[in-house]
Design a protein around this motif. Structure first.
Motif, PDB file in Angstrom:
ATOM      1  N   TRP A  12       0.823  -1.216   0.000  1.00 43.13           N
ATOM      2  CA  TRP A  12       0.000   0.000   0.000  1.00 43.13           C
ATOM      3  C   TRP A  12       0.856   1.266   0.000  1.00 43.13           C
ATOM      4  O   TRP A  12       0.412   2.313  -0.481  1.00 43.13           O
ATOM      5  CB  TRP A  12      -0.951   0.008   1.188  1.00 43.13           C
ATOM      6  N   GLN A 259      -5.292  -1.248   2.994  1.00 43.94           N
ATOM      7  CA  GLN A 259      -4.960  -0.620   4.270  1.00 43.94           C
ATOM      8  C   GLN A 259      -6.102   0.291   4.706  1.00 43.94           C
ATOM      9  O   GLN A 259      -6.953   0.668   3.901  1.00 43.94           O
ATOM     10  CB  GLN A 259      -3.656   0.185   4.113  1.00 43.94           C
ATOM     11  N   GLY A 309       2.968  -0.568  10.671  1.00 43.29           N
ATOM     12  CA  GLY A 309       2.696  -1.992  10.513  1.00 43.29           C
ATOM     13  C   GLY A 309       3.906  -2.880  10.699  1.00 43.29           C
ATOM     14  O   GLY A 309       3.813  -4.090  10.569  1.00 43.29           O
TER      15      GLY A 309
END
Length: 310
Positions: A12, A259, A309
Motif C-alpha cells: 500500500w 490498508q 505496521g
C-alpha cells in the motif's frame, strides 16, 4: 495470481505514493483548465475523461491472465458505500466552491486540511477501524505540519471573526465531505472483497466516476451558460488531466483495499509536499521558518505512518 497478505501489508505504501504523484500531475493540468473552463467543468473533466482509462484498466485485468478472475459479488452494501463516496466527493468540491466566494478563503483551506483527523474519526465510527497509537500520533503530527504550510495571512490568523465565519464552516464541511467520501470508498472495498486490490480499485473507480460523470455532467449541462461543449474543445489538456486522475484514483482505490483509510490518506498528504516543492521551484521562492517546520513535521508524520505496521 492473488497477492499474499504479506505482500499487501507493505504494498500500500508505493501504491499510495504513486497515487500522490499522479494526483500532483492531475492538479497541475486541472489548474489551467479551471481558468479556461471554470471550477465545476474542470472537475467534470477529471471524471469524464478518466472513465475510458478506468474501463481499459479493468478490461486488461480480465483479458491478460490465462484464467480470468471471477466477477466479484456486488451487494447492496457495496452499492451504498460506493454511492456514498461518489456523492460526498462531489459535495466536497461544492463546499470548496462556496468557500471561494467568501472573504476568508484562506481560513477555509486551512480548516479543510483537518480531513485526515476526520477520516480517522469516521473510520472508527463507521468501519470500527481504530488507529494504533503510532498511527494516531503520525496523523496528528502530519496534520500540524500541513496546517503550518497553509496558515492564512496574519490579519485573518489573529481574527476570531475569520475563524467563526461562514468560510471557516465551509472549510470544515469540505474536509468532512472528503473524509466521508474516503470512508465510503474504503467501505466499498471491504464490502466487495474482490480477488485482488487491483480488481477492487478498477471496479470502484469505474462505478464511482460513472455516477459522478452523470450527476456532475447533468449539473454543468443545465446550470452553466455554454454547457459541456467547452470541455470537448479543450480535449488535449483534458486527456492529460483525465488520464492522470484515473491513474491516481485507481491507485487510491487499490490502496483502500489494502490498508485503513486513515493510514492511506495520511501518507497521501505527501502530495502537499510534492506540490509545495514544485511551486517553490517554479517561483524560486525560499521556505520561511514556519514552512520549514511544517515540512519537517509532515515528513516525520509520513515516516511514522509507514512504520506503523512493522
Amino acid at each position: 495470481m492473488p497477492l499474499s497478505l504479506q505482500e499487501i501489508a507493505w504494498l500500500w505504501v508505493p501504491v499510495t505514493l504513486f497515487a500522490a504523484v499522479a494526483q500532483t500531475v492531475r492538479n497541475t493540468a486541472q489548474r489551467s483548465l479551471t481558468q479556461q473552463l471554470g471550477t465545476l467543468s474542470a472537475t467534470l473533466v477529471r471524471f469524464l475523461y478518466g472513465l475510458p482509462f478506468a474501463a481499459v484498466f479493468l478490461w486488461l485485468l480480465y483479458a491478460l491472465p490465462e484464467q480470468a478472475p471471477a466477477l466479484p459479488h456486488f451487494s447492496l452494501a457495496y452499492a451504498g458505500w460506493i454511492s456514498l463516496g461518489a456523492f460526498f466527493q462531489v459535495a466536497a468540491t461544492a463546499a470548496l466552491l462556496l468557500a471561494m466566494k467568501e472573504r476568508n478563503f484562506a481560513v477555509a483551506v486551512t480548516l479543510s486540511k483537518t480531513e485526515i483527523l476526520q477520516v480517522a474519526l469516521f473510520g472508527a465510527l463507521f468501519l470500527q477501524e481504530l488507529p494504533t497509537a503510532l498511527a494516531l500520533a503520525a496523523m496528528v503530527i502530519a496534520t500540524v505540519g500541513v496546517l503550518l504550510l497553509s496558515l492564512p495571512p496574519r490579519g485573518q490568523l489573529l481574527s476570531l471573526q475569520a475563524w467563526l465565519s461562514k468560510s471557516a464552516l465551509y472549510g470544515l464541511i469540505c474536509g468532512a465531505c472528503f473524509a466521508v467520501a474516503v470512508i465510503g470508498f474504503r467501505g466499498a472495498a471491504l464490502a466487495l472483497n474482490a480477488q485482488s486490490p487491483w480488481l477492487s480499485g478498477g471496479w470502484g473507480v469505474l462505478i464511482a466516476q460513472t455516477l459522478q460523470s452523470i450527476f456532475l455532467g447533468a449539473w454543468v449541462a443545465f446550470k452553466t451558460p455554454q454547457g459541456i461543449l467547452p470541455i470537448f474543445r479543450a480535449w488535449r489538456v483534458s486527456l492529460l488531466a483525465g488520464s492522470m486522475g484515473a491513474a491516481a484514483s485507481l491507485a487510491w482505490f487499490s490502496a483502500y483495499a489494502m490498508q485503513s483509510a486513515a493510514a492511506v490518506r495520511t501518507l497521501g498528504m505527501v502530495e502537499v509536499v510534492f506540490s509545495y516543492l514544485v511551486s517553490r521551484r517554479i517561483f524560486s521562492e525560499s521556505l520561511n521558518t514556519a514552512e520549514k517546520l511544517g515540512m519537517a513535521l509532515m515528513v516525520l508524520g509520513l515516516v511514522l505512518i509507514c512504520l506503523q505496521g512493522l
